[in-house]
Write an enzyme that holds these catalytic residues in place. Sequence first.
Site, mmCIF file in Angstrom:
data_model
loop_
_atom_site.group_PDB
_atom_site.id
_atom_site.type_symbol
_atom_site.label_atom_id
_atom_site.label_comp_id
_atom_site.label_asym_id
_atom_site.label_seq_id
_atom_site.Cartn_x
_atom_site.Cartn_y
_atom_site.Cartn_z
ATOM 1 C CE LYS A 11 -12.456 -17.894 36.444
ATOM 2 N NZ LYS A 11 -13.387 -17.739 37.585
ATOM 3 C CG PHE A 59 -15.978 -19.576 47.072
ATOM 4 C CD1 PHE A 59 -14.924 -19.138 46.279
ATOM 5 C CD2 PHE A 59 -16.816 -18.621 47.636
ATOM 6 C CE1 PHE A 59 -14.692 -17.795 46.048
ATOM 7 C CE2 PHE A 59 -16.596 -17.261 47.423
ATOM 8 C CZ PHE A 59 -15.527 -16.852 46.620
ATOM 9 N NE ARG A 87 -14.817 -7.014 37.389
ATOM 10 C CZ ARG A 87 -14.705 -8.172 38.049
ATOM 11 N NH1 ARG A 87 -13.670 -8.965 37.863
ATOM 12 N NH2 ARG A 87 -15.649 -8.537 38.905
ATOM 13 C CB THR A 93 -19.490 -13.577 40.030
ATOM 14 O OG1 THR A 93 -18.741 -12.367 40.163
ATOM 15 C CG2 THR A 93 -18.674 -14.754 40.536
ATOM 16 N NE ARG A 104 -17.442 -14.751 34.980
ATOM 17 C CZ ARG A 104 -16.903 -13.994 35.916
ATOM 18 N NH1 ARG A 104 -17.525 -12.896 36.332
ATOM 19 N NH2 ARG A 104 -15.733 -14.320 36.447
ATOM 20 C CG HIS A 117 -9.613 -13.904 36.455
ATOM 21 N ND1 HIS A 117 -10.021 -13.695 37.766
ATOM 22 C CD2 HIS A 117 -8.572 -13.049 36.236
ATOM 23 C CE1 HIS A 117 -9.251 -12.748 38.301
ATOM 24 N NE2 HIS A 117 -8.366 -12.339 37.399
ATOM 25 C CD GLU A 128 -5.783 -10.607 38.982
ATOM 26 O OE1 GLU A 128 -6.227 -10.406 37.827
ATOM 27 O OE2 GLU A 128 -6.529 -10.748 39.971
#
Length: 141
Positions: A11, A59, A87, A93, A104, A117, A128
């Site tokens: 990102k 959001f 993941r 998240t 993360r 992501h 996607e």
Amino acid sequence: MTTQRTLAIIKPDAVDKGVVGQIIARVERAGFKILAAKLIQMSLADARGFYAVHRERPFFQSLCDFMTQGPCLPLVLEGENAIQRWRDLMGATDPAKAAAGTIRKDFASSIEANAVHGSDSAEAAAVEIPYFFSSLELCPR
Ligand code: GDP
């Protein structure tokens, strides 16, 4: 075990921090094959389309603004059980809740600017991947 493909995105926050190389190193160390990758600048329409499933979330607008604030790097990853394994490597998240050693935990700034992501299901990956890549852009091997 099944071989799967998943859509990953590095990102804009992670691109801006200069940690693309470190994240890709983790991808390779985990044994994923990178079938495609490209640096792109999403428009607001691109981001709204990609995150359409979240359009009712409070959001949504902020997330779309964040995703368009600078370039991002979508990738197609392939491997055994790739969707869940990517993941797991990403972490929760919210980076405050992400496990030690996850991407993360190490690189995200907030629950929104959370570095990466990953498709959350085979059905999502099937939508996607072609959102960003044509079949001609995938390099299976
Ligand atoms: P993911 O599958 O872990 O990426 O999480 P979700 O599918 O639930 O959310 C998609 C993206 O929306 C996340 O990766 C975050 O960038 C953002 N997001 C999720 N929850 C929140 C939130 O509570 N606040 C804000 N500002 N952004 C959020």
